[in-house]
Design an enzyme around this catalytic site. Structure first.
Site, PDB file in Angstrom:
ATOM      1  N   LYS A  53       0.721  -0.937  -0.070  1.00 31.51           N
ATOM      2  CA  LYS A  53      -0.483  -0.050   0.059  1.00 31.51           C
ATOM      3  C   LYS A  53       1.036   1.128  -0.045  1.00 31.51           C
ATOM      4  CE  LYS A  53      -3.944   2.910   0.899  1.00 31.51           C
ATOM      5  NZ  LYS A  53      -4.160   2.707   2.247  1.00 31.51           N
ATOM      6  N   SER A  55       1.320   5.704  -1.616  1.00 34.87           N
ATOM      7  CA  SER A  55       0.566   6.768  -1.645  1.00 34.87           C
ATOM      8  C   SER A  55       0.295   6.821  -3.104  1.00 34.87           C
ATOM      9  CB  SER A  55       1.042   8.193  -1.437  1.00 34.87           C
ATOM     10  OG  SER A  55       0.530   8.924  -1.882  1.00 34.87           O
ATOM     11  N   THR A 108       0.220  11.358  -1.678  1.00 34.78           N
ATOM     12  CA  THR A 108      -0.854  12.539  -1.886  1.00 34.78           C
ATOM     13  C   THR A 108      -1.117  13.466  -1.276  1.00 34.78           C
ATOM     14  OG1 THR A 108      -1.998  10.638  -2.724  1.00 34.78           O
ATOM     15  CG2 THR A 108      -3.402  12.487  -3.167  1.00 34.78           C
ATOM     16  N   ALA A 109      -1.226  13.488  -0.081  1.00 36.06           N
ATOM     17  CA  ALA A 109      -1.064  14.219   1.032  1.00 36.06           C
ATOM     18  C   ALA A 109      -0.218  15.900   0.681  1.00 36.06           C
ATOM     19  CB  ALA A 109      -1.572  14.162   2.395  1.00 36.06           C
ATOM     20  N   HIS A 152      -5.735  10.805   7.509  1.00 32.40           N
ATOM     21  CA  HIS A 152      -6.285   9.545   7.976  1.00 32.40           C
ATOM     22  C   HIS A 152      -7.003   9.637   9.530  1.00 32.40           C
ATOM     23  CE1 HIS A 152      -3.639   7.064   6.004  1.00 32.40           C
ATOM     24  NE2 HIS A 152      -2.647   7.627   6.728  1.00 32.40           N
TER      25      HIS A 152
END
Length: 277
Positions: A53, A55, A108-109, A152
């Site tokens: 997992k 980004s 991505t943030a 999150h």
């Protein structure tokens, strides 16, 4: 098969069935629990696990060796990262030249923050400090940094730190594009049986939805001291129909985000068609 994902509730909920051998024919998994900043680095800088997992923002660096699996990840609406400050600092222009903490420079943030800041912070922000996401809110509260980019469960808990939301970057993105926001992607090494990995991942998601109590103990065990209420809110927000299948809308959102970032020079130029291969 080696797999790495975060201990966050959306990931443990999604992969519980496969991890625990509840998926017919699913290959046995050797799990490493790691924050997305770590898996981003594994994917882009060293030889990481076969399935990870990461980004979506890290995809341009890895698509030669890894394929995007069209399920199991986090993409949706109303679930974007937040820019938080202490006190009443709400004007984005006030971030000019200031110190901002982010969870990863390949997240991505951070990518969204860069795009947002280019439109809203004249002259740009000052120093960027990479910090574990669970350290960011205390650092903002204590005045060690001027603002923090959080992800999150922080969207449910930042009030506990007496912080102010300057911007919801997911809301900004949705208003700007009309598209959902791509957050976390599941990737698998191209040498693997990708169709089987897609099948097992999707079946794990569907098992979790059909048997919501089955994963509760496992999810809470890894939930990093979140309350059960916050855990459930986290799952409800981040595990959605895009987790089952990206579909055309999901792919369009990813292409829009990474295509725009490439034009801005934030990520390397790459063939957008590779996202669907």
């Amino acid at each position: 098969m080696n797999i790495a994902f975060s201990p966050c509730p959306n990931d443990t909920f999604t992969f519980h069935a496969w991890v625990h051998g509840l998926i017919s024919g699913g290959e046995k998994l050797d799990v490493t629990y790691a924050d997305i900043n770590i898996t981003n680095n594994w994917a882009t800088e060293v030889k990481g696990p076969e399935v990870m997992k990461i980004s979506y923002a890290a995809l341009p660096w890895v698509l030669e060796d890894y394929a995007l699996i069209p399920c199991g990840g986090a993409l949706g609406r109303g679930c974007g990262p937040l820019v938080l400050t202490a006190g009443n600092m709400k004007d984005p222009a006030s971030l000019a030249g200031k110190k901002v903490a982010v969870p990863s420079e390949k997240s991505t943030a951070y990518l969204l923050f860069r795009l947002w800041a280019a439109d809203n912070v004249p002259g740009g922000v000052g120093e960027i400090e990479v910090m574990p996401f669970d350290h960011i809110m205390p650092a903002v509260r204590d005045g060690k940094i001027d603002a923090g980019l959080v992800i999150h469960e922080a969207r449910f808990t930042y009030h506990q730190f007496n912080l102010t939301m300057m911007s919801d970057l997911g809301e900004w993105w949705e208003k700007d594009t009309g598209l959902p926001i791509p957050l976390g992607a599941i990737i698998a090494h191209r040498s693997l049986d990708l169709k089987s990995i897609e099948k097992w991942t999707r079946e794990s998601v569907e098992y979790a939805w059909d048997n919501p109590e089955a994963s509760r103990e496992y999810v809470l065990e890894h939930a990093q001291e979140m309350s059960p209420e916050v855990v459930q809110a986290h799952i409800d927000l981040y595990v959605n129909e895009f987790t089952r299948d990206l579909g055309d809308e999901g792919y369009t959102a990813i292409e829009a985000l990474l295509g725009r970032a490439a034009k801005e020079g934030i990520v390397p130029e790459f063939d957008l068609k590779a996202l669907r291969k």
